[in-house]
Design a protein around this motif. Sequence first.
Motif, mmCIF file in Angstrom:
data_model
loop_
_atom_site.group_PDB
_atom_site.id
_atom_site.type_symbol
_atom_site.label_atom_id
_atom_site.label_comp_id
_atom_site.label_asym_id
_atom_site.label_seq_id
_atom_site.Cartn_x
_atom_site.Cartn_y
_atom_site.Cartn_z
ATOM 1 N N LEU A 161 2.423 -11.468 40.597
ATOM 2 C CA LEU A 161 2.834 -12.777 39.969
ATOM 3 C C LEU A 161 3.973 -12.656 39.176
ATOM 4 O O LEU A 161 4.764 -13.719 39.242
ATOM 5 C CB LEU A 161 1.631 -13.054 39.125
ATOM 6 N N HIS A 165 -2.183 -14.488 44.396
ATOM 7 C CA HIS A 165 -1.810 -15.371 43.029
ATOM 8 C C HIS A 165 -1.948 -16.845 43.626
ATOM 9 O O HIS A 165 -1.546 -17.014 44.818
ATOM 10 C CB HIS A 165 -0.729 -14.982 42.304
ATOM 11 N N VAL A 172 -0.374 -20.830 42.429
ATOM 12 C CA VAL A 172 0.536 -21.549 41.713
ATOM 13 C C VAL A 172 0.011 -23.081 41.724
ATOM 14 O O VAL A 172 -0.040 -23.546 42.848
ATOM 15 C CB VAL A 172 1.939 -21.446 41.938
ATOM 16 N N TRP A 221 -0.298 -20.705 36.543
ATOM 17 C CA TRP A 221 -0.256 -19.417 37.484
ATOM 18 C C TRP A 221 -1.385 -18.764 37.260
ATOM 19 O O TRP A 221 -1.764 -18.349 36.011
ATOM 20 C CB TRP A 221 0.888 -18.748 37.335
ATOM 21 N N ALA A 266 0.138 -18.749 32.571
ATOM 22 C CA ALA A 266 -0.459 -17.700 33.533
ATOM 23 C C ALA A 266 -1.767 -16.820 33.110
ATOM 24 O O ALA A 266 -1.505 -16.255 31.775
ATOM 25 C CB ALA A 266 0.605 -16.870 33.998
ATOM 26 N N ARG A 284 5.128 -22.816 31.428
ATOM 27 C CA ARG A 284 4.303 -22.208 32.469
ATOM 28 C C ARG A 284 3.320 -21.546 31.572
ATOM 29 O O ARG A 284 3.465 -21.070 30.512
ATOM 30 C CB ARG A 284 4.889 -21.110 33.155
#
Length: 322
Positions: A164, A146, A148, A153, A101, A99
Amino acid sequence: MHRLGYIVSDGFQLMALATQAVFEMANHLAGRPCYDLACYSAAGGLVMSSSGIPLSTRALGAATQADTWLVAGVLDPLAHEPDEAVLKLLRRALRHARRVAGLCTGSFVLARAGLLDGRRATTHWAHAAALQARHPRVRVEPDRIHVVDGPIWTSAGMSAALDLALALVDRDLGPEVATGVAHRLVMPQRRLGGQSQHAELLRVAPKSDRIQQALEHARTHLKQPLSVETLAEVARLSPRQFSRVFTAETGSSPARAVEGLRLEAARLMIEQSRHPLDVVARETGFRDRRHLREAYLRKFGVPPQLSRRSARGAGPAGTDGR
């Protein structure tokens, strides 16, 4: 073990590092080291925050790896040009990390790296329009806590980064641990991604205790009829005086403010539960689902069903990042 790498640059906001408390507490509640945290910058060494507090960081390199990368925001993202080493790492991370972010205006760095092209994203409400203008291929959702979209993210501003982080813990360790972390951190509620950045009570912002009490009564009794007479009695004013004072303090009529509270509650139920619209309408004080749908469209510009589908995180390819 989830390895989390925080990327900071000169002028980063310390609020981004507050999210580390979420992962620290998750380790504590889980009874094992689930998360390993490290802070990085392009060259390493001391990096100065926007408040003047220095942070010791590791240098980014070709061999630097993490399970999840989190990019801290800065006060003025339009005046900030990300280091090319950071952009290269993020592009590589999209292929190798689980991921990536963007915290607050960290979304601008992700967009600059091309990670947000064709994707849904959010950022601090004060900079959402600038993000959309500078990066037109990004599908900016300016009123989300937030968002996704697959492995990407992004969070709204400031405290929304904590939400988050809690969502990451929920995804990794389950809702029981995430809720326990929120409780330990004395967070009043877990705000899910689809929730608005602007609470209705903050928008109305009454000045006197009497009007505040009337609004709080309305918020906690949405299922009941909320006439001007009822609210005036709570405020200990005559109906005529209550309407005059309410409008003067909030810039809104009592009826419009109550509808706003009802719609805010309805949107949370729609996005965070599977209750039928008939139930949502009844629990939030609307006459029926048709009345709810009409008011919802007028307020948010989309029907309730679309709002529910969007809140469940379906991205362009039909993925929610799981």
